[in-house]
Write an enzyme that holds these catalytic residues in place. Sequence first.
Site, mmCIF file in Angstrom:
data_model
loop_
_atom_site.group_PDB
_atom_site.id
_atom_site.type_symbol
_atom_site.label_atom_id
_atom_site.label_comp_id
_atom_site.label_asym_id
_atom_site.label_seq_id
_atom_site.Cartn_x
_atom_site.Cartn_y
_atom_site.Cartn_z
ATOM 1 N N LYS A 170 -7.644 14.474 3.079
ATOM 2 C CA LYS A 170 -7.556 13.409 1.959
ATOM 3 C C LYS A 170 -7.198 14.020 0.750
ATOM 4 O O LYS A 170 -7.859 15.077 0.562
ATOM 5 C CB LYS A 170 -8.666 12.337 1.764
ATOM 6 C CG LYS A 170 -8.963 11.493 3.086
ATOM 7 C CD LYS A 170 -8.036 10.433 3.382
ATOM 8 C CE LYS A 170 -8.583 9.716 4.323
ATOM 9 N NZ LYS A 170 -7.404 8.353 4.570
ATOM 10 N N GLU A 221 0.742 11.550 4.898
ATOM 11 C CA GLU A 221 0.382 10.040 5.158
ATOM 12 C C GLU A 221 0.415 9.339 3.958
ATOM 13 O O GLU A 221 -0.388 9.453 3.154
ATOM 14 C CB GLU A 221 -0.867 9.729 5.982
ATOM 15 C CG GLU A 221 -1.134 8.566 6.347
ATOM 16 C CD GLU A 221 -2.419 8.473 7.544
ATOM 17 O OE1 GLU A 221 -2.864 9.406 7.897
ATOM 18 O OE2 GLU A 221 -3.008 7.341 7.545
HETATM 19 O O1 OSB Z 1 -6.116 5.923 5.281
HETATM 20 O O2 OSB Z 1 -6.492 6.387 7.387
HETATM 21 C C1 OSB Z 1 -6.922 5.857 6.365
HETATM 22 C C2 OSB Z 1 -10.749 5.098 6.316
HETATM 23 C C3 OSB Z 1 -10.841 4.061 5.611
HETATM 24 C C4 OSB Z 1 -9.674 3.678 4.979
HETATM 25 C C5 OSB Z 1 -8.151 4.162 5.252
HETATM 26 C C6 OSB Z 1 -8.230 5.376 6.204
HETATM 27 C C7 OSB Z 1 -9.200 5.809 6.691
HETATM 28 C C8 OSB Z 1 -9.613 7.085 7.388
HETATM 29 C C9 OSB Z 1 -10.631 7.182 8.496
HETATM 30 O O3 OSB Z 1 -8.649 8.196 7.292
HETATM 31 C C10 OSB Z 1 -10.216 7.621 9.624
HETATM 32 C C11 OSB Z 1 -11.465 7.627 10.514
HETATM 33 O O4 OSB Z 1 -11.837 6.467 11.307
HETATM 34 O O5 OSB Z 1 -11.664 8.484 11.294
HETATM 35 MG MG MG Z 2 -4.278 6.455 5.999
#
Ligand code: OSB
Ligand code: MG
Length: 382
Positions: A170, A221
């Site tokens: 992230k 992403e």
């Molecule tokens: O952007 O993919 C995302 C979790 C909460 C909200 C948005 C996202 C996510 C994750 C978690 O990236 C992925 C997971 O569940 O392992």
């Molecule tokens: Mg995402």
Amino acid sequence: MAINMVTIENIILREIRLPLREAFQISSGTEQVRRILLLQLKDADGIDGWSECVAGANPNYSPETIDTAWLAICTWVAPRVLGRTFKGPEKLHEVLEENFRGHNMAKAAVEMGAWELAAQKQEIPLARLLGGIREKIATGISLGIQDSQEALVEKVQDSLAQGYRKIKIKIKPGADLDYLRAVRAAVGPEAPLMADANSAYSLKDLEHLRQLDEFGLMMIEQPLAWDDLVRHAELQKHLRTPICLDESITSLSKAEDMVTLGSGRIVNIKPGRLGGFAASLAVHDFCVDHAIPVWCGGMLESGVGRAHNVALSSLPNFVLPGDVSPSARYYEQDIVSPEWTMDHEGMVKVPLDRPGMGVAVNMDRVDNLTVRRQELSTYVKT
Ligand code: OSB
Ligand code: MG
């Protein structure tokens, strides 16, 4: 009655609270305790279909929250489906779309529960009902924003050692280029890395974002706004790194627009965000026809939502590892038996030897965790 017909007689909504083992920070907010809405659908024979609504506590990822979803399910979604006979679970989607805008996560929870109910009734694995072909699925991990580059590097190295096949990092302004550079230097050029910005940037950051190309990422992403396709197309023209859209793909037509405009080259499919399995299958098939690889995203689901994601990930065009990590990555203890596990090659087994989603809900644990409960039936429509 034909075997694939479904009639939902009763829906129980429960909110449980599951503390995450570690706080999960993305550019738009932090989650510490996951508030989870579980649904239990029942037909007239008493067969159960469990599902999970993936909406979060706050509207930072999508406009929906667990509280709006609760309201939407009780007020508009459930009354449309309760007591009505559908020729198959694939028939719910259009009924839920007619003059009913948005609330995809609320719709998806009921729709996916109907698929699970149908699989249970037919005594076949949910993965098979969906058209899945894989016996195991490749798994990635999504690492939240860390306090320091050192902490992130350590997490990435540990994840690779565990066997994860994709490491998603992230990012946000202030925790991006330097963090990625440090990770790449530590793990070498071959490690399967990607970044997820959760809409933290704008086109003003074009020159900054172009520097992502130096890290050999599998993809970036959702760098731009959650509902944008036009600006992502402009950005993709200037980036070698493929853009993967998450937040922006809320329906099949958005995936079509992505291809028309060139807004991205990869799609993250989250069935909750798309309004359920029927819409997910439609996006999956569309992406096959346009040579767009897809993978299954995650929303920090409990073992119930995870089961649905595992089943979906077994479809042919899920060619990239999904955010479908094992239970222990998120929670001290899951609410299903067996818990979800991953082998040292980073693979999660699709439970093809059991009907439906392939895991049992631990009822005592769910009862203990429940903070809110509501029952909807064909007789009492609220
Ligand atoms: O952007 O993919 C995302 C979790 C909460 C909200 C948005 C996202 C996510 C994750 C978690 O990236 C992925 C997971 O569940 O392992
Ligand atoms: Mg995402």
